[in-house]
Design an enzyme around this catalytic site. Sequence first.
Site, PDB file in Angstrom:
ATOM      1  N   CYS A  74      29.580  28.947  50.452  1.00  0.00           N
ATOM      2  CA  CYS A  74      29.484  27.831  51.384  1.00  0.00           C
ATOM      3  C   CYS A  74      28.019  27.408  51.543  1.00  0.00           C
ATOM      4  O   CYS A  74      27.462  26.788  50.647  1.00  0.00           O
ATOM      5  CB  CYS A  74      30.131  28.201  52.717  1.00  0.00           C
ATOM      6  SG  CYS A  74      30.552  26.769  53.740  1.00  0.00           S
ATOM      7  N   HIS A 106      35.421  29.832  50.606  1.00  0.00           N
ATOM      8  CA  HIS A 106      35.202  31.212  51.044  1.00  0.00           C
ATOM      9  C   HIS A 106      36.188  32.145  50.335  1.00  0.00           C
ATOM     10  O   HIS A 106      37.269  32.438  50.864  1.00  0.00           O
ATOM     11  CB  HIS A 106      35.397  31.321  52.555  1.00  0.00           C
ATOM     12  CG  HIS A 106      34.320  30.678  53.364  1.00  0.00           C
ATOM     13  ND1 HIS A 106      33.246  31.372  53.874  1.00  0.00           N
ATOM     14  CD2 HIS A 106      34.139  29.385  53.741  1.00  0.00           C
ATOM     15  CE1 HIS A 106      32.460  30.551  54.540  1.00  0.00           C
ATOM     16  NE2 HIS A 106      32.978  29.331  54.474  1.00  0.00           N
ATOM     17  N   GLU A 115      36.214  35.231  50.065  1.00  0.00           N
ATOM     18  CA  GLU A 115      36.408  36.516  50.740  1.00  0.00           C
ATOM     19  C   GLU A 115      37.683  36.573  51.561  1.00  0.00           C
ATOM     20  O   GLU A 115      38.246  37.651  51.774  1.00  0.00           O
ATOM     21  CB  GLU A 115      35.211  36.834  51.652  1.00  0.00           C
ATOM     22  CG  GLU A 115      35.043  35.943  52.866  1.00  0.00           C
ATOM     23  CD  GLU A 115      34.169  34.719  52.628  1.00  0.00           C
ATOM     24  OE1 GLU A 115      33.621  34.168  53.598  1.00  0.00           O
ATOM     25  OE2 GLU A 115      34.047  34.312  51.453  1.00  0.00           O
TER      26      GLU A 115
END
Length: 600
Positions: free
Chosen positions: A398, A525, A527
């Site tokens: 990001c 993102h 993750e």
Amino acid sequence: MKYVLVTGGVVSGLGKGVTASSIGLLLKACGLRVTSIKIDPYLNTDAGTMSPFEHGEVFVLDDGGEVDLDLGNYERFLDIKLTRENNITTGKIYQSVIDRERKGDYLGKTVQVVPHITDAIQEWIERAAQIPVDGKPGAADVCVIELGGTIGDIESMPFIEALGQFSYRVGMENFCLIHVSLVPVLNVVGEQKTKPTQHSVRGLRCMGLTPHILACRSTTALDENVKVKLSQFCHVPRENIITLYDVPNIWHIPLLLRDQKAHEGILKALNLQSVAGEPKLKEWTSRAEIFDTLHEPVRIAMVGKYTDLSDAYLSVLKALLHAAVAQRKKLLVDWVPATDLEDATAKEDPDAYKAAWKLLKGADGVLVPGGFGDRGVPGKILAAKYARENRIPYLGICLGMQIAVIEFARSVLGLRDANSTEFDPNTKNPCVIFMPEGSKTQMGGTMRLGSRKTYFQVMDCKSAKLYGNRKFIAERHRHRYEVNPEMVTRLEKAGLSFTGKDDTGRRMEIVELRNHPYYIGVQFHPEFKSRPGKPSALFLGLIAAACGQLESILQGCENKKIIQTTTGNGFSSTPKIYQNGGPKPIATLDGMYSKCNGVH
């Protein structure tokens, strides 16, 4: 529908979220379908406007919901996809009741906490519990509900009252209460003290709820006489008193629960003994044990603003851990405050400046996570420059991607004032700009949020190979600013490749440096979708590159397609490797050692 309520007492931070996740995993391992709900008693509508210092990271769901980080634990442990409806807040409940009052739905009655707020809470729970979250049609068998905060908190009172009513509404055979409490050990006498838990349970019973199971947090396993005492004073069977003592890693918590027969107490309370089997946790056990034996380190420098609070980057840490375990490496994270890398710190605090640069230069890889605001941005740019010039593996997420673009424009294109309009609205070379559809006046829920598709522009790039050479991927987003499409051509001519874009082709999603061992920035993102045993492709690439094993990973992703089969209880069975799509498998591979995130 069966419901398991997890409450907490004595102090906050006991690990209710991990306990609730572990209970869900244990029940899933018994062959049941499980969903989860998190109740947060704060007045915010959602977690989107909270500072990480206040509440840790903001976890983003597929549907764009900005929710409590505990929902991330649920998704990772249970391998499910939750919705914004699975996170209940006081703000959401009161807003829904007030909206109904304004419409005249209450027919002129005085709107009160009881019954209107409590009824709204119960209705929301029943509605959210019915939402499929595991990719299968129909509702789950069990819903695990976590009540945030501790018993006695004033903001939790309406929820306690509602849940007390709810237990009678659904029937006692459909409701099981697990209370997580603290049994401290006083260093002076070395004795496990039960009084805090006694008071906590007494408070819970005064509010109309009696626990079926006590999950006691302590540094060591509870002594037998302590269990007997708790049983007598808390009116809980001795066999239903579980110790959650300190373990090497949280993956052991479901195993602790299993070994102490917690599932038997839950299944008995819910009358599910005839439909559930013994928990099958072979793969999970293997992963937890391997984690404990890892010794060869891989060192990642995390360059960010919130380095004093690891929960601010919880999902990033988990994704790094998943990838490191898959590569059989011991993860070491060096927290590098971005501001400490800056020239101003060199003058004001030389020791902090030297320490920060020592950590950065000693790392095997560099990660710059997402964030907002201009604090620490110069330090992040310096970190990106160091990784680019010294060929250190780099992953920017990001803001970390935007930092990489700004640094490249300054250093390679020679645009010294290149910047984001977030940090300098008057910059003459805006590399990053505010998205046209965004709002600068309304903060909550106005970003580009949730799952969006990214289309690979070329297949001969590291990111496409790591994702199994798919034409497109779907990852979760949370941002207001984006790379300026007007500058893309200049940047690409200078050597920066935008290998992934959205469906319009004007929004940049993935950037890479081709002549670098591993230098990737992503606007999304990754993750948030990483799982134990199924590490995120880009995190796996970072760890592999940091260990000097990227080429073998990429080769494996090009030549092998991994088909992930599942058993009847929803757990993955042993994956099979098919050479170039051949009809018969040439080998089997434990999912946790998978060397690419191929087709599942």
